[in-house]
Design an enzyme around this catalytic site. Structure first.
Site, PDB file in Angstrom:
ATOM      1  N   SER A   9       0.981  -1.304  -0.134  1.00 25.11           N
ATOM      2  CA  SER A   9       0.073  -0.036   0.065  1.00 25.11           C
ATOM      3  C   SER A   9       0.862   1.385   0.155  1.00 25.11           C
ATOM      4  O   SER A   9       1.570   1.545   0.916  1.00 25.11           O
ATOM      5  CB  SER A   9      -0.913   0.355   1.376  1.00 25.11           C
ATOM      6  OG  SER A   9      -1.592   1.398   1.267  1.00 25.11           O
ATOM      7  N   HIS A  34      -1.362  -1.433  -4.162  1.00 22.48           N
ATOM      8  CA  HIS A  34      -2.454  -1.128  -3.372  1.00 22.48           C
ATOM      9  C   HIS A  34      -2.662   0.102  -3.406  1.00 22.48           C
ATOM     10  O   HIS A  34      -1.699   0.950  -2.807  1.00 22.48           O
ATOM     11  CB  HIS A  34      -2.650  -1.640  -2.237  1.00 22.48           C
ATOM     12  CG  HIS A  34      -4.033  -1.455  -1.380  1.00 22.48           C
ATOM     13  ND1 HIS A  34      -5.074  -2.260  -1.570  1.00 22.48           N
ATOM     14  CD2 HIS A  34      -4.414  -0.634  -0.626  1.00 22.48           C
ATOM     15  CE1 HIS A  34      -5.989  -2.049  -1.018  1.00 22.48           C
ATOM     16  NE2 HIS A  34      -5.480  -1.052  -0.129  1.00 22.48           N
ATOM     17  N   ASP A  36      -4.747   3.644  -1.929  1.00 24.36           N
ATOM     18  CA  ASP A  36      -6.042   3.842  -1.080  1.00 24.36           C
ATOM     19  C   ASP A  36      -6.386   5.496  -1.368  1.00 24.36           C
ATOM     20  O   ASP A  36      -5.614   6.520  -0.920  1.00 24.36           O
ATOM     21  CB  ASP A  36      -5.268   3.713   0.366  1.00 24.36           C
ATOM     22  CG  ASP A  36      -4.999   2.545   0.829  1.00 24.36           C
ATOM     23  OD1 ASP A  36      -5.946   1.757   0.660  1.00 24.36           O
ATOM     24  OD2 ASP A  36      -4.142   2.241   1.241  1.00 24.36           O
ATOM     25  N   MET A  38      -9.066   8.189  -0.360  1.00 26.33           N
ATOM     26  CA  MET A  38      -9.697   8.583   0.834  1.00 26.33           C
ATOM     27  C   MET A  38     -10.351   9.993   0.141  1.00 26.33           C
ATOM     28  O   MET A  38      -9.583  10.981  -0.317  1.00 26.33           O
ATOM     29  CB  MET A  38      -8.880   8.683   2.087  1.00 26.33           C
ATOM     30  CG  MET A  38      -8.311   7.324   2.352  1.00 26.33           C
ATOM     31  SD  MET A  38      -7.177   7.495   3.803  1.00 26.33           S
ATOM     32  CE  MET A  38      -6.395   5.802   3.805  1.00 26.33           C
ATOM     33  N   HIS A  67      -8.543   0.970  -4.065  1.00 22.30           N
ATOM     34  CA  HIS A  67      -9.335   0.904  -2.531  1.00 22.30           C
ATOM     35  C   HIS A  67     -10.149   2.260  -2.581  1.00 22.30           C
ATOM     36  O   HIS A  67      -9.383   2.915  -2.003  1.00 22.30           O
ATOM     37  CB  HIS A  67      -8.708   0.338  -1.528  1.00 22.30           C
ATOM     38  CG  HIS A  67      -9.319   0.235  -0.327  1.00 22.30           C
ATOM     39  ND1 HIS A  67      -8.639  -0.073   0.807  1.00 22.30           N
ATOM     40  CD2 HIS A  67     -10.591   0.258  -0.004  1.00 22.30           C
ATOM     41  CE1 HIS A  67      -9.528   0.104   2.049  1.00 22.30           C
ATOM     42  NE2 HIS A  67     -10.622   0.013   1.391  1.00 22.30           N
ATOM     43  N   MET A  69     -11.961   4.538  -0.348  1.00 16.35           N
ATOM     44  CA  MET A  69     -12.781   4.886   1.078  1.00 16.35           C
ATOM     45  C   MET A  69     -13.277   6.168   0.563  1.00 16.35           C
ATOM     46  O   MET A  69     -13.040   7.109   1.212  1.00 16.35           O
ATOM     47  CB  MET A  69     -11.613   4.835   1.757  1.00 16.35           C
ATOM     48  CG  MET A  69     -11.197   3.512   2.555  1.00 16.35           C
ATOM     49  SD  MET A  69      -9.586   3.383   3.129  1.00 16.35           S
ATOM     50  CE  MET A  69      -8.507   3.411   1.588  1.00 16.35           C
ATOM     51  N   MET A 138     -11.239  -5.587   6.003  1.00 16.00           N
ATOM     52  CA  MET A 138     -10.486  -4.476   6.771  1.00 16.00           C
ATOM     53  C   MET A 138     -10.172  -4.965   7.894  1.00 16.00           C
ATOM     54  O   MET A 138     -10.887  -5.563   8.862  1.00 16.00           O
ATOM     55  CB  MET A 138     -11.425  -3.212   6.700  1.00 16.00           C
ATOM     56  CG  MET A 138     -11.391  -2.638   5.334  1.00 16.00           C
ATOM     57  SD  MET A 138      -9.967  -2.199   4.478  1.00 16.00           S
ATOM     58  CE  MET A 138      -8.992  -1.268   5.716  1.00 16.00           C
ATOM     59  N   ASP A 176      -6.466  -6.286   4.691  1.00 19.17           N
ATOM     60  CA  ASP A 176      -5.826  -4.994   4.566  1.00 19.17           C
ATOM     61  C   ASP A 176      -5.965  -4.306   5.981  1.00 19.17           C
ATOM     62  O   ASP A 176      -7.016  -3.813   6.510  1.00 19.17           O
ATOM     63  CB  ASP A 176      -6.696  -3.937   3.452  1.00 19.17           C
ATOM     64  CG  ASP A 176      -5.822  -2.590   3.457  1.00 19.17           C
ATOM     65  OD1 ASP A 176      -4.784  -2.172   4.181  1.00 19.17           O
ATOM     66  OD2 ASP A 176      -6.758  -1.724   2.688  1.00 19.17           O
TER      67      ASP A 176
HETATM   68  C1  DX5 Z   1      -5.991   1.895   5.757  1.00 22.81           C
HETATM   69  C2  DX5 Z   1      -5.533   1.329   4.313  1.00 22.81           C
HETATM   70  C3  DX5 Z   1      -4.343   0.338   4.428  1.00 22.81           C
HETATM   71  C4  DX5 Z   1      -3.410   0.924   4.903  1.00 22.81           C
HETATM   72  C5  DX5 Z   1      -2.634  -0.542   5.617  1.00 22.81           C
HETATM   73  O1  DX5 Z   1      -6.936   2.343   5.598  1.00 22.81           O
HETATM   74  O2  DX5 Z   1      -6.636   0.925   3.611  1.00 22.81           O
HETATM   75  O3  DX5 Z   1      -4.214  -0.113   3.112  1.00 22.81           O
HETATM   76  O4  DX5 Z   1      -2.491   1.534   3.939  1.00 22.81           O
HETATM   77  O5  DX5 Z   1      -1.611   0.188   6.172  1.00 22.81           O
HETATM   78  P1  DX5 Z   1      -0.610  -0.970   7.151  1.00 22.81           P
HETATM   79  O6  DX5 Z   1      -0.225  -1.763   6.394  1.00 22.81           O
HETATM   80  O7  DX5 Z   1       0.229   0.064   7.616  1.00 22.81           O
HETATM   81  O8  DX5 Z   1      -2.007  -1.168   8.231  1.00 22.81           O
HETATM   82 ZN    ZN Z   2      -6.294  -0.235   1.655  1.00 22.61          ZN
END
Ligand code: DX5
Ligand code: ZN
Length: 221
Positions: A9, A34, A36, A38, A67, A69, A138, A176
């Site tokens: 990620s 990956h 993310d 947001m 992903h 969010m 998650m 994740d």
């Molecule tokens: C959290 C994200 C993850 C995050 C995981 O909201 O969806 O993808 O980057 O990070 P680690 O591996 O540090 O928990």
């Molecule tokens: Zn993620």
């Protein structure tokens, strides 16, 4: 134990050097990247949008595992499909029309993913298993990297694995949040096929290749 795919990620990478980060994990042997996304509403943090995905698409040949969010993901499907997402994963809590959004993603030739927050019962994902290519469990509250793995996620992974196998569905099962070399084997044993890791990959003082080697040897043991 079957070796899972690894999806670093980039949330934990240097945002001013994301192209270098994806090149580094590609060279290190990662399977997917990956990404993310947001929106500051669905989660209390803000990252980047479709242009970043389009620009990352030019920087690596690896599949982009996006992903979302974000609230109302249905309004963004076309823009992330245009940007070159390989997988587009929506939250079951975020969409007013989960089946319609999954169908729209697949209709654009993108693989559809569905995920659920730690407090969301697994029953909300089960009706959609035949409409998705990826189920994401998650194992932290989404929004930030570097949090502690929530053990209850393993029961959800086992429940989804059982449901997929009972129906012979070929769906990737991804986990994740808080994934580290010391819990990776248990997550794979529960039935996961893809491991996301942010801080464990990008904050390893010896670099992403060394971090991936730690994961692989922990799973082989
Ligand atoms: C959290 C994200 C993850 C995050 C995981 O909201 O969806 O993808 O980057 O990070 P680690 O591996 O540090 O928990
Ligand atoms: Zn993620």
């Amino acid at each position: 134990m079957a070796e899972p795919k690894f999806a670093p990620s980039i949330l934990s990478a240097d945002f001013a050097r994301l192209a270098d980060a994806v090149i580094a994990v590609e060279r290190a042997g990662a399977d997917w990247v990956h990404v993310d996304v947001m929106d500051g509403h669905f989660v209390p943090n803000l990252t980047f949008g479709p242009k970043m995905v389009a620009d990352l698409r030019k920087a690596t040949r690896l599949p982009l595992d996006v992903h979302l969010m974000i609230e109302r993901p249905e309004e963004w499907v076309d823009r992330y499909a245009d940007a070159g997402a390989t997988y587009l994963t929506i939250h079951v809590e975020a969409s007013r029309d989960v089946p319609g959004t999954l169908a729209a993603i697949r209709g654009r030739g993108v693989r559809a993913g569905l995920t659920l927050n730690p407090e969301t019962p697994v029953d909300l994902a089960l009706p959609h298993l035949s409409s998705i290519d990826l189920a994401l469990v998650m194992s932290v509250h989404p929004g930030f990297g570097g949090q502690k793995f929530i053990e209850g996620a393993l029961d959800k992974v086992r429940a989804i694995r059982a449901a997929l196998d009972a129906r012979s569905l070929q769906v990737e099962l991804e986990v994740d949040g808080g994934v580290k070399p010391d819990n990776a084997a248990r997550i794979v044993a529960a039935g996961a096929t893809v491991l996301v890791a942010g801080s464990a990959i990008f904050e390893d003082p010896n670099g992403p290749a060394a971090a991936l080697r730690k994961f692989k040897s922990a799973i082989r043991r």
